[in-house]
Scaffold this motif. Sequence first.
Motif, short mmCIF file in Angstrom:
data_model
loop_
_atom_site.label_atom_id
_atom_site.label_comp_id
_atom_site.label_asym_id
_atom_site.label_seq_id
_atom_site.Cartn_x
_atom_site.Cartn_y
_atom_site.Cartn_z
N GLU A 1 0.86 -1.21 0.00
CA GLU A 1 0.00 0.00 0.00
C GLU A 1 0.88 1.23 0.00
O GLU A 1 1.40 1.64 1.05
CB GLU A 1 -0.90 0.03 1.24
CG GLU A 1 -1.87 -1.12 1.36
CD GLU A 1 -2.93 -1.10 0.29
OE1 GLU A 1 -3.30 0.00 -0.17
OE2 GLU A 1 -3.38 -2.19 -0.12
N THR A 2 1.08 1.83 -1.16
CA THR A 2 1.94 3.01 -1.24
C THR A 2 1.14 4.29 -1.09
O THR A 2 -0.06 4.33 -1.40
CB THR A 2 2.69 3.06 -2.59
OG1 THR A 2 1.75 2.85 -3.63
CG2 THR A 2 3.77 2.02 -2.67
N LEU A 3 1.79 5.32 -0.63
CA LEU A 3 1.17 6.64 -0.55
C LEU A 3 2.26 7.69 -0.71
O LEU A 3 3.44 7.37 -0.70
CB LEU A 3 0.41 6.83 0.78
CG LEU A 3 1.12 6.41 2.07
CD1 LEU A 3 2.11 7.44 2.51
CD2 LEU A 3 0.09 6.18 3.16
N ARG A 4 1.81 8.93 -0.87
CA ARG A 4 2.76 10.02 -1.07
C ARG A 4 2.89 10.79 0.25
O ARG A 4 1.87 11.15 0.85
CB ARG A 4 2.19 10.94 -2.16
CG ARG A 4 3.15 11.90 -2.72
CD ARG A 4 2.42 12.84 -3.65
NE ARG A 4 2.32 12.36 -5.02
CZ ARG A 4 1.64 12.98 -5.97
NH1 ARG A 4 0.96 14.07 -5.71
NH2 ARG A 4 1.61 12.50 -7.19
N ILE A 5 4.12 11.01 0.70
CA ILE A 5 4.33 11.83 1.91
C ILE A 5 4.88 13.18 1.47
O ILE A 5 6.00 13.26 0.98
CB ILE A 5 5.31 11.14 2.89
CG1 ILE A 5 4.78 9.76 3.30
CG2 ILE A 5 5.57 12.02 4.10
CD1 ILE A 5 5.70 8.97 4.22
N GLU A 6 4.03 14.21 1.59
CA GLU A 6 4.44 15.54 1.09
C GLU A 6 4.60 16.56 2.20
O GLU A 6 5.05 17.67 1.97
CB GLU A 6 3.36 16.07 0.12
CG GLU A 6 3.25 15.25 -1.13
CD GLU A 6 2.18 15.80 -2.07
OE1 GLU A 6 2.55 16.13 -3.21
OE2 GLU A 6 1.01 15.90 -1.67
N ASP A 7 4.18 16.17 3.41
CA ASP A 7 4.14 17.17 4.47
C ASP A 7 5.13 16.88 5.58
O ASP A 7 4.95 17.32 6.71
CB ASP A 7 2.71 17.24 5.04
CG ASP A 7 2.27 15.88 5.58
OD1 ASP A 7 3.00 14.88 5.35
OD2 ASP A 7 1.22 15.82 6.23
N ALA A 8 6.19 16.10 5.26
CA ALA A 8 7.17 15.80 6.31
C ALA A 8 7.96 17.07 6.62
O ALA A 8 8.52 17.68 5.71
CB ALA A 8 8.10 14.68 5.86
N ASN A 9 7.98 17.47 7.88
CA ASN A 9 8.77 18.67 8.20
C ASN A 9 10.19 18.27 8.60
O ASN A 9 10.51 17.09 8.74
CB ASN A 9 8.07 19.51 9.28
CG ASN A 9 7.89 18.74 10.56
OD1 ASN A 9 8.79 18.00 10.96
ND2 ASN A 9 6.72 18.88 11.19
N GLU A 10 11.02 19.29 8.77
CA GLU A 10 12.44 19.04 8.99
C GLU A 10 12.68 18.18 10.23
O GLU A 10 13.53 17.29 10.23
CB GLU A 10 13.16 20.39 9.12
CG GLU A 10 14.63 20.29 8.83
CD GLU A 10 15.31 21.66 8.78
OE1 GLU A 10 14.64 22.67 8.51
OE2 GLU A 10 16.52 21.68 9.04
N SER A 11 11.90 18.41 11.28
CA SER A 11 12.17 17.64 12.51
C SER A 11 11.72 16.18 12.34
O SER A 11 12.35 15.27 12.87
CB SER A 11 11.55 18.31 13.74
OG SER A 11 10.17 18.19 13.68
N GLU A 12 10.65 15.95 11.57
CA GLU A 12 10.24 14.55 11.32
C GLU A 12 11.30 13.82 10.48
O GLU A 12 11.61 12.66 10.73
CB GLU A 12 8.89 14.52 10.59
CG GLU A 12 7.72 14.93 11.47
CD GLU A 12 6.43 15.17 10.69
OE1 GLU A 12 5.36 14.91 11.27
OE2 GLU A 12 6.48 15.61 9.52
N LEU A 13 11.83 14.54 9.49
CA LEU A 13 12.87 13.92 8.65
C LEU A 13 14.11 13.62 9.49
O LEU A 13 14.71 12.54 9.39
CB LEU A 13 13.24 14.86 7.49
CG LEU A 13 12.12 15.07 6.45
CD1 LEU A 13 12.47 16.24 5.53
CD2 LEU A 13 11.91 13.81 5.66
N ALA A 14 14.47 14.57 10.36
CA ALA A 14 15.65 14.36 11.22
C ALA A 14 15.39 13.19 12.18
O ALA A 14 16.30 12.39 12.44
CB ALA A 14 15.97 15.64 11.99
N ALA A 15 14.16 13.08 12.67
CA ALA A 15 13.84 11.97 13.61
C ALA A 15 13.95 10.63 12.89
O ALA A 15 14.48 9.65 13.43
CB ALA A 15 12.43 12.17 14.16
N ALA A 16 13.47 10.57 11.64
CA ALA A 16 13.58 9.32 10.88
C ALA A 16 15.04 9.00 10.62
O ALA A 16 15.47 7.84 10.73
CB ALA A 16 12.80 9.44 9.57
#
Length: 352
Positions: A331-346
């Motif tokens: 089940e794929t989806l598009r993630i367009e709203d990742a903010n900088e802190s979420e990206l850093a956390a990942a």
Amino acid sequence: MIHTIRVHAEHEYDVVVGCDWQSILKDSIDSYTRVALVYSSAMRDHIKGFKPDNTEIHYFEVADGEGAKTSQSLQSLWNWLGAAGFTRSDAVVGIGGGTITDLAGFAAASWLRGIDWIAVPTTVAGMVDAAIGGKTGINSDYGKNLIGAFHSPQKVLIDTSWLTTLSDRDFAAGLAEVVKCGFIMDGKILDLVNGKGVAEIRGDASLVQDLITRSVAVKAHVVGSDFKESFGREVLNYGHTLGHAIEIHSKYSLRHGEAVSIGLIFAAELAGVKGLLDSKSIQLHKQILTSLGLPTTYPRDSWQHLYPLLALDKKSRGHQLRFVGLSAIGETLRIEDANESELAAAYERISS
Ligand SMILES: NC(=O)c1ccc[n+]([C@@H]2O[C@H](COP(=O)([O-])OP(=O)(O)OC[C@H]3O[C@@H](n4cnc5c(N)ncnc54)[C@H](O)[C@@H]3O)[C@@H](O)[C@H]2O)c1
């Protein structure tokens, strides 16, 4: 056993999996007057014996690896095609890994505004990915694959006996794309590889053929529904947004598939950070890629360099980063709203 998968692109063509490349290629080029065989020095000994009865063959040897995908290589090919008098009723055949089929396909796309070409991929990455889908091209000083054309082959001939000489490293790197196909569409692939290492997989010829056939079917299905890459085709980029940034940052010391392996875990972790994907599915990414011996982490202090590189991704729109994510296996989806802190956390979760 031979499996034929039909691809619906700007024209229809077959991917023939499990064939003897020499005999099928001889039949496939019978109607052309001249054929240019494009290969790298690494493949020279395998190509020499290929001598069809009715077609004039021109042997064009280019540099190995990314060295093939340069404007200088392409210029040489154009000169050779010109000197040999190639016309619209002649054809190009690319025999090699993804670098060779990308170059040969682009030479065919650009010569006389497009002549026929056939792909004979010799690496796992070439068989399940590069040779299928019609994207052809070379690199620019400003990045990989920036110059190219959509130009589908007439046929893709997959002879898995090529793989016996492939290094474990290249075999595993190609399997990263196979695993990606499992996560985005064909969960059976994950069942087939889970718990296995590269040696076990490559020692089982029917498993290798099954994995390649399934991955080709995934790519053919996606490409058939979206040839020129709007969101439909973007699912094939699962794991590639960070993967491409890592390739550039590592100065291509990592194989494409190795960088994608890290990118797949990052994409899964990002979906986890956003509450979209459960921890069991994230763990499955790590488990499968680790047992294939693929890298799954990247140095913590590289994030400051990788983050700006994410913006170069083809999926970015304006200042917005876009990722392909999963909400479940298949089940794929598009993630367009990742903010900088979420990206850093990942990223922190994949940091070493
Ligand atoms: N067009 C597309 O859609 C697409 C998709 C994915 C990747 N690509 C491109 O494909 C390239 C990567 O492909 P690759 O991983 O096949 O790399 P590659 O072509 O550089 O091959 C890797 C190495 O394996 C060697 N090799 C090839 N076949 C062999 C064999 N049978 N036995 C022993 N050695 C062999 C080559 O000589 C080379 O040194 C990249 O340039 C990438 O951008 C294109």
